[in-house]
Design a protein around this motif. Structure first.
Motif, PDB file in Angstrom:
ATOM      1  N   ILE A  14       0.313  12.171   4.795  1.00 18.06           N
ATOM      2  CA  ILE A  14       0.256  10.762   5.206  1.00 18.06           C
ATOM      3  C   ILE A  14      -0.864  10.534   6.215  1.00 18.06           C
ATOM      4  O   ILE A  14      -1.604   9.548   6.139  1.00 18.06           O
ATOM      5  CB  ILE A  14       1.615  10.329   5.801  1.00 18.06           C
ATOM      6  N   THR A  15      -0.998  11.447   7.159  1.00 14.30           N
ATOM      7  CA  THR A  15      -1.970  11.230   8.245  1.00 14.30           C
ATOM      8  C   THR A  15      -3.367  11.746   7.909  1.00 14.30           C
ATOM      9  O   THR A  15      -4.303  11.542   8.676  1.00 14.30           O
ATOM     10  CB  THR A  15      -1.482  11.920   9.540  1.00 14.30           C
ATOM     11  N   GLY A  16      -3.487  12.431   6.763  1.00 11.50           N
ATOM     12  CA  GLY A  16      -4.811  12.910   6.378  1.00 11.50           C
ATOM     13  C   GLY A  16      -5.212  14.209   7.043  1.00 11.50           C
ATOM     14  O   GLY A  16      -6.404  14.524   7.154  1.00 11.50           O
ATOM     15  N   GLY A  17      -4.246  14.990   7.464  1.00 15.16           N
ATOM     16  CA  GLY A  17      -4.535  16.292   8.070  1.00 15.16           C
ATOM     17  C   GLY A  17      -4.738  17.374   7.027  1.00 15.16           C
ATOM     18  O   GLY A  17      -4.747  17.109   5.822  1.00 15.16           O
ATOM     19  N   ARG A  51       0.846  -1.202   0.000  1.00 20.83           N
ATOM     20  CA  ARG A  51       0.000   0.000   0.000  1.00 20.83           C
ATOM     21  C   ARG A  51       0.872   1.240   0.000  1.00 20.83           C
ATOM     22  O   ARG A  51       1.942   1.255   0.612  1.00 20.83           O
ATOM     23  CB  ARG A  51      -0.898   0.000   1.249  1.00 20.83           C
ATOM     24  N   TYR A  52       0.435   2.258  -0.671  1.00 17.79           N
ATOM     25  CA  TYR A  52       1.149   3.545  -0.631  1.00 17.79           C
ATOM     26  C   TYR A  52       0.170   4.654  -0.989  1.00 17.79           C
ATOM     27  O   TYR A  52      -0.977   4.399  -1.383  1.00 17.79           O
ATOM     28  CB  TYR A  52       2.356   3.553  -1.576  1.00 17.79           C
ATOM     29  N   LYS A  53       0.634   5.892  -0.863  1.00 17.28           N
ATOM     30  CA  LYS A  53      -0.194   7.051  -1.189  1.00 17.28           C
ATOM     31  C   LYS A  53       0.503   7.874  -2.256  1.00 17.28           C
ATOM     32  O   LYS A  53       1.738   7.877  -2.333  1.00 17.28           O
ATOM     33  CB  LYS A  53      -0.452   7.895   0.066  1.00 17.28           C
ATOM     34  N   SER A  84       8.440  10.477 -11.007  1.00 17.17           N
ATOM     35  CA  SER A  84       7.936  10.332  -9.638  1.00 17.17           C
ATOM     36  C   SER A  84       9.051  10.504  -8.622  1.00 17.17           C
ATOM     37  O   SER A  84      10.179  10.047  -8.838  1.00 17.17           O
ATOM     38  CB  SER A  84       7.332   8.934  -9.425  1.00 17.17           C
ATOM     39  N   GLY A  85       8.704  11.137  -7.520  1.00 20.01           N
ATOM     40  CA  GLY A  85       9.557  11.109  -6.338  1.00 20.01           C
ATOM     41  C   GLY A  85       8.907  10.169  -5.346  1.00 20.01           C
ATOM     42  O   GLY A  85       7.709  10.293  -5.063  1.00 20.01           O
ATOM     43  N   ILE A  86       9.671   9.213  -4.841  1.00 18.76           N
ATOM     44  CA  ILE A  86       9.109   8.171  -3.970  1.00 18.76           C
ATOM     45  C   ILE A  86       9.881   8.178  -2.652  1.00 18.76           C
ATOM     46  O   ILE A  86      11.104   8.021  -2.663  1.00 18.76           O
ATOM     47  CB  ILE A  86       9.219   6.779  -4.639  1.00 18.76           C
ATOM     48  N   SER A  87       9.179   8.353  -1.545  1.00 18.18           N
ATOM     49  CA  SER A  87       9.867   8.436  -0.256  1.00 18.18           C
ATOM     50  C   SER A  87       9.259   7.448   0.727  1.00 18.18           C
ATOM     51  O   SER A  87       8.038   7.264   0.760  1.00 18.18           O
ATOM     52  CB  SER A  87       9.761   9.854   0.303  1.00 18.18           C
ATOM     53  N   ILE A  88      10.130   6.822   1.520  1.00 17.47           N
ATOM     54  CA  ILE A  88       9.682   5.845   2.519  1.00 17.47           C
ATOM     55  C   ILE A  88       9.811   6.464   3.909  1.00 17.47           C
ATOM     56  O   ILE A  88      10.850   7.044   4.248  1.00 17.47           O
ATOM     57  CB  ILE A  88      10.500   4.546   2.418  1.00 17.47           C
ATOM     58  N   PHE A  89       8.736   6.339   4.685  1.00 17.97           N
ATOM     59  CA  PHE A  89       8.639   7.005   5.991  1.00 17.97           C
ATOM     60  C   PHE A  89       8.560   5.994   7.127  1.00 17.97           C
ATOM     61  O   PHE A  89       7.850   4.999   7.017  1.00 17.97           O
ATOM     62  CB  PHE A  89       7.365   7.869   6.056  1.00 17.97           C
ATOM     63  N   ILE A 147      -3.322  21.467  -8.638  1.00 20.68           N
ATOM     64  CA  ILE A 147      -4.208  21.592  -7.467  1.00 20.68           C
ATOM     65  C   ILE A 147      -4.410  23.080  -7.218  1.00 20.68           C
ATOM     66  O   ILE A 147      -3.437  23.795  -6.961  1.00 20.68           O
ATOM     67  CB  ILE A 147      -3.606  20.925  -6.217  1.00 20.68           C
ATOM     68  N   ASP A 148      -5.643  23.525  -7.304  1.00 16.04           N
ATOM     69  CA  ASP A 148      -5.975  24.933  -7.074  1.00 16.04           C
ATOM     70  C   ASP A 148      -5.055  25.866  -7.868  1.00 16.04           C
ATOM     71  O   ASP A 148      -4.561  26.868  -7.345  1.00 16.04           O
ATOM     72  CB  ASP A 148      -5.887  25.243  -5.568  1.00 16.04           C
ATOM     73  N   GLY A 149      -4.783  25.525  -9.092  1.00 19.94           N
ATOM     74  CA  GLY A 149      -3.967  26.370  -9.957  1.00 19.94           C
ATOM     75  C   GLY A 149      -2.472  26.227  -9.762  1.00 19.94           C
ATOM     76  O   GLY A 149      -1.689  26.880 -10.461  1.00 19.94           O
ATOM     77  N   LYS A 150      -2.055  25.395  -8.808  1.00 21.76           N
ATOM     78  CA  LYS A 150      -0.617  25.189  -8.589  1.00 21.76           C
ATOM     79  C   LYS A 150      -0.189  23.879  -9.243  1.00 21.76           C
ATOM     80  O   LYS A 150      -0.829  22.836  -9.060  1.00 21.76           O
ATOM     81  CB  LYS A 150      -0.285  25.150  -7.102  1.00 21.76           C
ATOM     82  N   VAL A 151       0.896  23.960  -9.987  1.00 22.73           N
ATOM     83  CA  VAL A 151       1.351  22.802 -10.753  1.00 22.73           C
ATOM     84  C   VAL A 151       2.085  21.814  -9.848  1.00 22.73           C
ATOM     85  O   VAL A 151       2.999  22.196  -9.113  1.00 22.73           O
ATOM     86  CB  VAL A 151       2.285  23.245 -11.900  1.00 22.73           C
ATOM     87  N   ILE A 152       1.642  20.570  -9.896  1.00 24.80           N
ATOM     88  CA  ILE A 152       2.362  19.475  -9.241  1.00 24.80           C
ATOM     89  C   ILE A 152       3.153  18.813 -10.371  1.00 24.80           C
ATOM     90  O   ILE A 152       2.594  18.087 -11.198  1.00 24.80           O
ATOM     91  CB  ILE A 152       1.385  18.457  -8.593  1.00 24.80           C
ATOM     92  N   PRO A 153       4.455  19.050 -10.449  1.00 23.61           N
ATOM     93  CA  PRO A 153       5.193  18.716 -11.672  1.00 23.61           C
ATOM     94  C   PRO A 153       5.507  17.244 -11.861  1.00 23.61           C
ATOM     95  O   PRO A 153       5.938  16.830 -12.944  1.00 23.61           O
ATOM     96  CB  PRO A 153       6.492  19.516 -11.525  1.00 23.61           C
ATOM     97  N   LEU A 154       5.325  16.452 -10.811  1.00 25.85           N
ATOM     98  CA  LEU A 154       5.583  15.014 -10.924  1.00 25.85           C
ATOM     99  C   LEU A 154       4.762  14.296  -9.856  1.00 25.85           C
ATOM    100  O   LEU A 154       4.170  14.939  -8.979  1.00 25.85           O
ATOM    101  CB  LEU A 154       7.073  14.695 -10.779  1.00 25.85           C
ATOM    102  N   ASN A 155       4.700  12.992  -9.950  1.00 28.90           N
ATOM    103  CA  ASN A 155       3.971  12.217  -8.937  1.00 28.90           C
ATOM    104  C   ASN A 155       4.758  12.235  -7.625  1.00 28.90           C
ATOM    105  O   ASN A 155       5.973  11.995  -7.627  1.00 28.90           O
ATOM    106  CB  ASN A 155       3.813  10.766  -9.386  1.00 28.90           C
ATOM    107  N   VAL A 156       4.057  12.506  -6.547  1.00 31.34           N
ATOM    108  CA  VAL A 156       4.695  12.510  -5.226  1.00 31.34           C
ATOM    109  C   VAL A 156       4.160  11.305  -4.461  1.00 31.34           C
ATOM    110  O   VAL A 156       2.960  11.220  -4.194  1.00 31.34           O
ATOM    111  CB  VAL A 156       4.375  13.814  -4.462  1.00 31.34           C
ATOM    112  N   VAL A 157       5.062  10.368  -4.137  1.00 30.47           N
ATOM    113  CA  VAL A 157       4.625   9.092  -3.567  1.00 30.47           C
ATOM    114  C   VAL A 157       5.115   8.953  -2.128  1.00 30.47           C
ATOM    115  O   VAL A 157       6.285   9.206  -1.830  1.00 30.47           O
ATOM    116  CB  VAL A 157       5.154   7.908  -4.411  1.00 30.47           C
ATOM    117  N   PHE A 158       4.195   8.567  -1.241  1.00 34.60           N
ATOM    118  CA  PHE A 158       4.495   8.360   0.179  1.00 34.60           C
ATOM    119  C   PHE A 158       4.321   6.867   0.485  1.00 34.60           C
ATOM    120  O   PHE A 158       3.250   6.313   0.219  1.00 34.60           O
ATOM    121  CB  PHE A 158       3.525   9.144   1.067  1.00 34.60           C
TER     122      PHE A 158
END
Lengths: 126, 341
Positions: free
Chosen positions: B175-178, B5-7, B53-58, B14-25
């Protein structure tokens, strides 16, 4: 060491010749060397790359060859020389600093390719 | 067949701001539950994700620090970059170094008093150990177009040259949905990023290169424009205020143990807490002056506010992101599951 390295114009000419060697109509496009005005290219690899160009150009399913030259280490550190020049054209002062530049790696140009043969030695070997 | 599982925040707008690549948590516990290695997890996600994609493990049980020295819950333990399924074999994955606890490191890095007082027994990760790098590049991983930089807190597409700033607290909210603020960095963040503290294997610097009170940018009025117009996803301000107050309550003083970023200085001022103004270097002060955080502003006496009031009025009191919209992370973060048998 004239014999150990290949002059940039010679390198480019060799690649064009290699592409046409067996099929005169086949061309090569070279990207990534546009900013180099003068350079000596490693001869040990120049011959192998000529051979690779010829090998691909020989294939019936290949119409033309693209060569892309990019930094293998994707962060290169560069010296920046900032020169203040007087009216007489003489530099009055220079400040020397450093800047890192990030570059894309080969995956940026490989994702459309189904057959990839990596002939590079490990980093640190030539 | 095991599942991972991942996010992900997909590339887009998003709201007019460019997310230039996939951000993976990815959570370490989910990697462990899938029974695979961290590296394999990055490769498997790469194979299932189109584009850069940028992929980070927490590790959410560990702790880390912000660039200005605030200790927070959770840490990035490994970062990866991928492009259309490919991960560069030499520069595509890098682990953060675990910092073993010792009284000596708390003495050498006094902001770590937070670790001793409030986070005892937790693992600490910040940036990578340079000796683990194949050559001494920056704290960055790159695969194709994708760069995951400064220990996974800023990501970019190097070909389009678009970037997104992802301060660590904002990632934790994702990650926490805040709640997060999706906005543009602006001048305050541009200046604040440079107000780092001295850390071994730090998020940005591998050595203790810049001390509290100094500016790593050290470029006067130019600091406020260095990273001024970059899309960013940050934690809602009350979260930042909470952690900053906790650091100060633990005895950390801005410009002495903590960096002298505009946020840290403003929180301390509203708490009525000490600021070691004398340790703010002339170079750092010049950058602060450029955004209105002058010596006169810092010296001005204002009534101290309670912790609760600072939290309640955080949006008004804390400088930071511009043109921002508050969004619950669940609205922008997608949950995914892939088979990795």
């Amino acid at each position: 060491m004239r014999l150990m390295h290949t002059a940039l114009p010679d390198f480019i000419a060799k690649m064009k010749d290699a592409a046409k060697k067996n099929v005169p109509g086949k061309n090569i496009s070279i990207k990534g060397l546009e900013n180099l005005q003068s350079a000596k290219m490693q001869s040990l690899r120049t011959g192998r790359i000529e051979k690779a160009v010829e090998e691909l150009a020989l294939r019936d399913d290949i119409d033309g060859v693209e060569m892309i030259v990019m930094p293998r280490v994707p962060e290169t550190m560069h010296t920046v020389v900032i020169k203040g020049v007087g009216k007489d054209g003489k530099a009055q002062k220079a400040i020397v600093d450093v800047i890192n530049i990030l570059h894309p790696t080969e995956e940026a140009v490989l994702s459309d390719c189904t057959e990839i043969e990596d002939r590079r030695p490990p980093i640190g070997r030539h | 067949m095991a599942a991972l599982r991942y996010k992900i925040i997909p590339k887009g707008v998003i709201d007019g701001k460019v997310i230039p690549l996939n951000v993976v948590f990815v959570l370490k516990k989910d990697v462990d539950a899938a029974g695979i290695t961290d590296d394999r997890a990055i490769h498997e996600i790469a194979k299932n994700t189109q584009g850069a994609s940028g992929i980070s493990i927490f590790d959410m049980d560990a702790v880390t620090t912000t660039s200005d020295g605030i200790m927070i819950d959770g840490a990035i333990i490994k970062m990866g970059a991928a492009d259309n399924g490919l991960v560069n074999p030499d520069f595509g994955i890098l682990a953060m170094a675990e910092i073993p606890y010792s009284d000596q490191i708390v003495e050498e890095e006094p902001h770590l008093i937070q670790w001793k007082k409030s986070y005892s027994g937790r693992k600490l990760f910040r940036g990578p150990d340079p000796s683990e790098k194949i050559i001494p590049v920056h704290n960055v991983v790159i695969s194709g177009r994708a760069a995951n930089n400064n220990s996974a807190t800023e990501m970019m597409d190097i070909v389009t040259m678009e970037e997104i700033l992802l301060p660590i607290l904002g990632q934790m909210q994702c990650i926490t949905g805040g709640d997060v603020l999706v906005g543009m960095t602006g001048e305050m963040i541009s200046v604040g990023i440079g107000m780092t503290i001295a850390e071994k294997f730090g998020r940005v610097f591998p050595t203790r290169q810049f001390k509290a009170g100094e500016s790593a940018h050290d470029c006067g009025i130019y600091a406020k424009t260095l990273k001024k117009d970059i899309p960013c996803i940050v934690a809602e301000k009350r979260v930042l205020a909470d952690y900053t107050m906790k650091a100060i309550e633990n005895g950390c003083v801005p410009a002495r143990e903590l960096g002298c970023s505009p946020v840290v200085l403003c929180v301390a001022k509203h708490m009525g807490a000490e600021i070691d103004v004398g340790r703010i270097t002339a170079g750092a002060q010049a950058e602060l002056d450029a955004v209105g955080i002058t010596r006169e502003f810092l010296a001005e006496k204002i009534p101290a506010l309670s912790r609760e009031e600072i939290l309640r009025r955080a949006d008004e009191l804390l400088p930071g992101v511009e043109n921002a919209k508050k969004i619950n992370a669940k609205e922008i973060v997608l949950e995914k599951e892939i088979s990795v048998g």
